[in-house]
Design a protein around this motif. Structure first.
Motif, PDB file in Angstrom:
ATOM      1  N   ASP A  22       0.874  -1.173   0.000  1.00  0.00           N
ATOM      2  CA  ASP A  22       0.000   0.000   0.000  1.00  0.00           C
ATOM      3  C   ASP A  22       0.915   1.229   0.000  1.00  0.00           C
ATOM      4  OD1 ASP A  22      -1.749   2.090   0.628  1.00  0.00           O
ATOM      5  OD2 ASP A  22      -2.934   0.876   2.011  1.00  0.00           O
ATOM      6  N   VAL A  23       0.838   2.029  -1.052  1.00  0.00           N
ATOM      7  CA  VAL A  23       1.785   3.129  -1.243  1.00  0.00           C
ATOM      8  C   VAL A  23       1.047   4.455  -1.325  1.00  0.00           C
ATOM      9  CG1 VAL A  23       3.681   4.035  -2.654  1.00  0.00           C
ATOM     10  CG2 VAL A  23       3.256   1.571  -2.580  1.00  0.00           C
ATOM     11  N   THR A  24       1.535   5.421  -0.563  1.00  0.00           N
ATOM     12  CA  THR A  24       1.079   6.801  -0.697  1.00  0.00           C
ATOM     13  C   THR A  24       2.213   7.615  -1.288  1.00  0.00           C
ATOM     14  OG1 THR A  24      -0.369   6.609   1.222  1.00  0.00           O
ATOM     15  CG2 THR A  24       0.210   8.834   0.508  1.00  0.00           C
ATOM     16  N   CYS A  25       1.918   8.336  -2.347  1.00  0.00           N
ATOM     17  CA  CYS A  25       2.922   9.162  -3.027  1.00  0.00           C
ATOM     18  C   CYS A  25       2.463  10.618  -2.965  1.00  0.00           C
ATOM     19  CB  CYS A  25       3.081   8.717  -4.480  1.00  0.00           C
ATOM     20  SG  CYS A  25       4.183   9.763  -5.468  1.00  0.00           S
ATOM     21  N   GLN A  26       3.292  11.467  -2.377  1.00  0.00           N
ATOM     22  CA  GLN A  26       2.953  12.881  -2.244  1.00  0.00           C
ATOM     23  C   GLN A  26       3.983  13.735  -2.983  1.00  0.00           C
ATOM     24  OE1 GLN A  26       2.749  13.439   2.031  1.00  0.00           O
ATOM     25  NE2 GLN A  26       0.558  12.977   2.044  1.00  0.00           N
ATOM     26  N   VAL A  27       3.494  14.562  -3.893  1.00  0.00           N
ATOM     27  CA  VAL A  27       4.366  15.510  -4.592  1.00  0.00           C
ATOM     28  C   VAL A  27       4.514  16.741  -3.709  1.00  0.00           C
ATOM     29  CG1 VAL A  27       4.637  16.973  -6.625  1.00  0.00           C
ATOM     30  CG2 VAL A  27       3.715  14.653  -6.862  1.00  0.00           C
ATOM     31  N   HIS A  28       5.721  17.027  -3.286  1.00  0.00           N
ATOM     32  CA  HIS A  28       5.977  18.170  -2.412  1.00  0.00           C
ATOM     33  C   HIS A  28       6.222  19.454  -3.196  1.00  0.00           C
ATOM     34  CE1 HIS A  28       6.086  15.187   0.639  1.00  0.00           C
ATOM     35  NE2 HIS A  28       7.311  14.757   0.407  1.00  0.00           N
ATOM     36  N   ARG A  29       6.793  19.302  -4.393  1.00  0.00           N
ATOM     37  CA  ARG A  29       7.192  20.514  -5.114  1.00  0.00           C
ATOM     38  C   ARG A  29       7.376  20.192  -6.599  1.00  0.00           C
ATOM     39  NH1 ARG A  29      11.983  21.158  -2.784  1.00  0.00           N
ATOM     40  NH2 ARG A  29      10.965  21.623  -0.807  1.00  0.00           N
ATOM     41  N   ARG A  30       6.891  21.064  -7.452  1.00  0.00           N
ATOM     42  CA  ARG A  30       7.173  20.988  -8.885  1.00  0.00           C
ATOM     43  C   ARG A  30       7.821  22.304  -9.308  1.00  0.00           C
ATOM     44  NH1 ARG A  30       4.859  16.754 -11.795  1.00  0.00           N
ATOM     45  NH2 ARG A  30       3.161  15.659 -10.700  1.00  0.00           N
ATOM     46  N   ARG A  31       8.971  22.216  -9.935  1.00  0.00           N
ATOM     47  CA  ARG A  31       9.689  23.402 -10.373  1.00  0.00           C
ATOM     48  C   ARG A  31       9.375  23.703 -11.839  1.00  0.00           C
ATOM     49  NH1 ARG A  31      11.568  26.010  -5.870  1.00  0.00           N
ATOM     50  NH2 ARG A  31      12.926  24.670  -4.590  1.00  0.00           N
ATOM     51  N   PRO A  32       9.458  24.973 -12.238  1.00  0.00           N
ATOM     52  CA  PRO A  32       9.297  25.306 -13.660  1.00  0.00           C
ATOM     53  C   PRO A  32      10.312  24.594 -14.547  1.00  0.00           C
ATOM     54  CG  PRO A  32       9.174  27.281 -12.306  1.00  0.00           C
ATOM     55  CD  PRO A  32       9.596  26.185 -11.398  1.00  0.00           C
TER      56      PRO A  32
END
Length: 292
Positions: free
Chosen positions: A103-113
């Motif tokens: 069971d995996v939770t994936c969280q995107v913390h930051r996306r850069r230009p």
């Protein structure tokens, strides 16, 4: 399973078998450990190699980054932290391959230009319906051009690893073959140099311009065996600050004192990471995860 999703060239090195998205940032992933493996051999007579847990967490993190966080194939990954905590029951060697549900939770913390993506994964690993382990990873995914620029400042042209570093005796570190020994005496007690063989079929499953993290972790596990601290770590917490280059040789140093072992990773006089290992069930659960 497309082996490119877990950054493997050999099909036999792919551990996940299937995946499904069950929520916005949550996934269920099937994985399987073989009863034997060319490198991650069973330890003691009856246990899977615990480093299979780390490799599983690593591959699962890559998988959900691509299929969930929409990181394109061809991007490069910088691992900042990784760890696991397992019950020995997860490692039990049976008469069939070990089938796992993760069971995996994936969280995107930051996306850069620039296209760089910082993300974290948390995993709960079940076998036979029982949750017997957890894992986490923190990484940044870089587009090829950004990665090339980053590496151009770190890699010196023509640098090659020293294949002539003497190995410790294989039986001292739980190995049968000298080519699977990845540590060399470091000149002082409790310090070893990391041996790098870019022809190793598992550790260098495909060409790399740096030392893979799994080689570094294996070096520490072999050092634990060499010092008779054990070969079945049930937990790990690693914080990594830079790539380990192919040359000059990096070193691992075991901190003095009792308790669970902690290694410092260094290269060329610079710190590259710190890794704590836990030899008792549940010992890693109270250790804080990486800062985001």
């Amino acid at each position: 399973m497309d082996r490119r999703l877990v950054h493997r060239a050999a099909v036999c090195e792919v551990l996940p078998t299937c995946w499904a998205r069950v929520d916005r940032d949550r996934y269920m992933i099937g994985a399987q450990w073989p009863r034997d493996h060319s490198f991650y051999r069973p330890v003691l007579p009856h246990l899977h190699d615990p480093l299979l847990v780390l490799e599983t967490v690593r591959q699962v993190g890559l998988l959900v980054a691509h299929v969930g966080a929409e990181v394109p194939l061809g991007h490069h990954f910088v691992m900042h932290a990784i760890g696991y905590d397992v019950d020995p029951g997860l490692l039990r060697l049976g008469r069939e391959p070990a089938d796992l549900t993760i069971d995996v939770t994936c969280q995107v913390h930051r996306r850069r230009p620039t296209g760089a993506v910082r993300l974290g994964v948390l995993t709960r690993i079940a076998r036979g319906g029982d949750v017997l382990g957890t894992g986490f990873g923190e990484m940044t995914c870089l587009p090829p051009e950004l990665y090339r620029n980053l590496r151009a400042r770190s890699v010196s042209p023509g640098e090659v690893p020293d294949h002539d570093l003497p190995s410790v005796e294989p039986r001292r570190v739980g190995r049968y073959r000298a080519e699977d020994v990845v540590i060399s005496p470091g000149g002082v007690p409790s310090r070893w140099l990391i041996r790098v063989d870019r022809d190793h079929p598992v550790l260098f499953d495909h060409p790399l311009d740096h030392v893979p993290g799994m080689l570094v972790f294996e070096a520490m596990r072999q050092a634990l065996a060499y010092t008779e601290r054990g070969i079945v770590p049930l937990g790990c917490r690693a914080e990594l600050s830079r790539y380990v280059e192919l040359s000059p040789p990096a070193s691992i140093a075991l901190r003095p004192g009792g308790g669970d072992p902690v290694f410092d990773l260094e290269q060329n006089g610079k710190a590259a990471g710190r890794v704590a290992w836990f030899m008792s069930p549940g010992a890693a659960r109270d250790v804080p995860g990486p800062r985001r």
